[in-house]
Design a protein around this motif. Structure first.
Motif: not given
Length: 250
Positions: A55, A59-62, A64-65, A76
């Protein structure tokens, strides 16, 4: 008065971490902080068969890669703390105190922090040697089982332990830990073993200053014997030259 370090700091034998929740001894590890240390630990833990959630403050999306490349989950900070039986807190020292202590009650908290005044601002209790970084962390998280670990190693060494050059004739690299709960330290020592390191127990959190920034054991590749000696040589009022622990690659 400082409590003197034991004449021979405790050395943990090579063994896997004690079985806790999860399959085949695997643990759920939440990591708060996705910098170099956090990513390195996520990779090591995932590679050792543990379930990991990484985390950051966004956000989690940031993540993802990065998480996909490591093979772990992203979430988070709140989700990572809820997820982990063991929670690694690896964010700048001053920001640790913005975390809610309640969700960490009863969990093992691995504190990787170091105090850098230019980054964190000045803390009088640390400047005057009235406290240790991990002691302050433990005071903020009174219900957590705090173990100081993984703070005395460069991120590059942690990510690739097999590439670190050790002194001739030495054994496997050892890393120091400190904490007041024996079972929590046993779990962390087991993780370090799985990650490729021996462990030297420096004692309780009151002794954790012995491997804080600018002490002889800080970020220097040493085996068990060398690390035990470095911990014993540490003096509370004496710091090494800033940056002396950095090494040239190659």
């Amino acid at each position: 008065m400082d409590v003197p370090v034991r004449k021979r700091a405790g050395c943990w034998p090579r063994r896997p971490a004690p079985r806790r929740q999860g399959r085949s001894g695997a643990m759920k590890i939440g990591i708060v902080g996705a910098g170099n240390i956090g990513q390195a630990l996520a990779g090591l833990a995932t590679g050792s068969g543990h379930e990991v959630m990484l985390s950051n403050s966004r956000t989690a999306e940031t993540l993802a890669e990065i998480a996909a490349a490591i093979g772990c989950a992203a979430g988070t900070r709140e989700e990572a703390i809820a997820f982990g039986e063991v929670v690694v807190v690896t964010i700048p020292f001053a920001k640790v105190f913005s975390l809610d202590p309640v969700p960490l009650a009863g969990k093992i908290l691995i504190d990787t922090n170091n105090y850098y005044p230019n980054r964190d601002g000045r803390f009088a209790e640390l400047e005057e040697r009235r406290a240790t970084t991990s002691g302050m962390v433990a005071a903020h998280f009174p219900g957590a089982l705090v173990v100081k670990a993984f703070n005395a190693i460069l991120a590059a060494d942690l990510a690739n332990p097999e590439t670190v050059s050790m002194p001739a004739g030495s054994g496997r690299r050892a890393l120091p830990i400190a904490g007041d709960d024996a079972q929590a330290k046993e779990v962390v020592a087991g993780l370090q073993d799985q990650f490729g390191f021996d462990t030297v127990d420096a004692g309780g959190l009151l002794e954790s200053w012995r491997f804080e920034r600018a002490k002889p054991a800080y970020c220097i590749p040493l085996d068990r014997l060398g690390l035990t000696e470095a911990l014993a040589l540490a003096q509370r009022e004496v710091e090494l030259a800033h940056g002396s622990w950095w090494r040239k690659s190659g």
